[in-house]
Design a protein around this motif. Structure first.
Motif, mmCIF file in Angstrom:
data_model
loop_
_atom_site.group_PDB
_atom_site.id
_atom_site.type_symbol
_atom_site.label_atom_id
_atom_site.label_comp_id
_atom_site.label_asym_id
_atom_site.label_seq_id
_atom_site.Cartn_x
_atom_site.Cartn_y
_atom_site.Cartn_z
ATOM 1 N N THR A 21 0.830 -1.211 0.000
ATOM 2 C CA THR A 21 0.000 0.000 0.000
ATOM 3 C C THR A 21 0.862 1.258 0.000
ATOM 4 O O THR A 21 0.389 2.335 -0.365
ATOM 5 C CB THR A 21 -0.941 0.021 1.215
ATOM 6 N N ARG A 38 -10.362 -10.466 -0.772
ATOM 7 C CA ARG A 38 -8.966 -10.135 -0.463
ATOM 8 C C ARG A 38 -8.283 -11.285 0.274
ATOM 9 O O ARG A 38 -7.145 -11.654 -0.044
ATOM 10 C CB ARG A 38 -8.936 -8.865 0.381
ATOM 11 N N ALA A 70 -3.020 -4.025 6.466
ATOM 12 C CA ALA A 70 -3.042 -2.606 6.103
ATOM 13 C C ALA A 70 -1.873 -2.242 5.193
ATOM 14 O O ALA A 70 -1.952 -1.291 4.422
ATOM 15 C CB ALA A 70 -3.012 -1.745 7.362
ATOM 16 N N ALA A 74 -1.417 -4.599 -0.452
ATOM 17 C CA ALA A 74 -2.414 -4.303 -1.484
ATOM 18 C C ALA A 74 -2.553 -5.499 -2.410
ATOM 19 O O ALA A 74 -1.576 -6.195 -2.712
ATOM 20 C CB ALA A 74 -2.002 -3.074 -2.286
ATOM 21 N N ARG A 110 -8.114 -3.248 -10.702
ATOM 22 C CA ARG A 110 -8.961 -2.756 -9.618
ATOM 23 C C ARG A 110 -8.340 -3.159 -8.289
ATOM 24 O O ARG A 110 -7.683 -4.200 -8.177
ATOM 25 C CB ARG A 110 -10.389 -3.293 -9.722
ATOM 26 N N LEU A 111 -8.533 -2.319 -7.290
ATOM 27 C CA LEU A 111 -8.062 -2.619 -5.948
ATOM 28 C C LEU A 111 -9.061 -3.554 -5.275
ATOM 29 O O LEU A 111 -10.258 -3.261 -5.230
ATOM 30 C CB LEU A 111 -7.911 -1.333 -5.142
ATOM 31 N N VAL A 112 -8.590 -4.663 -4.771
ATOM 32 C CA VAL A 112 -9.476 -5.618 -4.103
ATOM 33 C C VAL A 112 -9.671 -5.148 -2.663
ATOM 34 O O VAL A 112 -8.752 -5.213 -1.843
ATOM 35 C CB VAL A 112 -8.877 -7.040 -4.126
ATOM 36 N N ASP A 113 -10.867 -4.652 -2.366
ATOM 37 C CA ASP A 113 -11.142 -4.160 -1.021
ATOM 38 C C ASP A 113 -12.212 -4.969 -0.290
ATOM 39 O O ASP A 113 -12.438 -4.759 0.902
ATOM 40 C CB ASP A 113 -11.534 -2.677 -1.041
ATOM 41 N N ASP A 114 -12.871 -5.887 -0.991
ATOM 42 C CA ASP A 114 -13.823 -6.769 -0.318
ATOM 43 C C ASP A 114 -13.030 -7.729 0.572
ATOM 44 O O ASP A 114 -12.135 -8.435 0.083
ATOM 45 C CB ASP A 114 -14.633 -7.560 -1.343
ATOM 46 N N PRO A 115 -13.317 -7.787 1.876
ATOM 47 C CA PRO A 115 -12.512 -8.593 2.800
ATOM 48 C C PRO A 115 -12.436 -10.070 2.416
ATOM 49 O O PRO A 115 -11.359 -10.679 2.494
ATOM 50 C CB PRO A 115 -13.211 -8.401 4.147
#
Length: 211
Positions: free
Chosen positions: A61, A115, A143, A146, A107-112
């Motif tokens: 990140t 991920r 955190a 990414a 795309r950034l994978v932000d779904d827990p």
């Protein structure tokens, strides 16, 4: 073609390193920016969730290229060299290889859940089954990590196999021609100095598969 897609996935499942190409810099200072190509660990999921399957890329990140990778199309390549092709002339020397090129908007994978699944797949791509033997990641580690996802809809495969293709007039000469096959080989696992556990089944199996 179904056969080509199968070979594409076979390569992505076999290789270990992907190279991510992005354009960084530029913007505020009016400059055009410059290209940057970085090696990264990855994993592939044939059944999506993106169109044509999903390529997951591991990053930090805090990396400066992350924003650039999300702001414009990227290019990811995965290549395995299978042999050196030795012809009778310098012009016809080549390599046997398998190479995948994937182009698209990451795309950034932000779904827990996705991920967590992607991170497990990336670890298991290195050593199948290893993610199940590890402790859970901490909040601090998550955190700092990414995960990017890229659709495999715009993915292509290029490959070469076999010996050299020499000019007919060169074949009658006495220069040796052929190809030198190459393969990835692993040595025996080396225990960390502070490791007290026995060699696990997953690591042993991976080493034996690459012996």
């Amino acid at each position: 073609m179904v056969a080509e897609r199968d070979r594409l996935f076979a390569l992505l499942e076999d290789a270990l390193v992907a190279h991510l190409g992005v354009t960084v810099g530029g913007g505020g200072d009016g400059g055009p920016g410059h290209p940057l190509v970085l090696p990264t660990a990855y994993a592939v999921r044939r059944d999506g969730p993106d169109a044509g399957g999903t390529l997951y890329l591991h990053g930090s990140t805090g990396a400066g290229w992350l924003r650039a990778a999300l702001a414009a199309d990227v290019c990811v390549t995965v290549t395995e060299v299978d042999g050196l092709v030795l012809a009778r002339s310098a012009f016809h020397h080549s390599m046997n290889y398998r190479s995948a090129v994937v182009i698209g908007r990451a795309r950034l994978v932000d779904d827990p859940a996705e991920r967590a699944d992607a991170l497990d797949r990336i670890v298991d791509h290195i050593v199948p089954g290893r993610s199940a033997t590890l402790r859970a990641s901490t909040r601090k580690e998550l955190a700092a990590t990414a995960v990017l996802a890229l659709s495999l809809h715009e993915a292509s495969l290029k490959e070469r196999a076999g010996g050299p293709i020499d000019d007919p007039e060169d074949v009658v000469g006495d220069v040796w021609a052929g190809h030198l096959p190459l393969r990835r080989v692993a040595d025996a696992p080396v225990r960390a100095a502070d490791s007290h556990a026995d060699l696990p089944v997953d690591v042993r199996a991976r080493a034996e598969a690459l012996a």
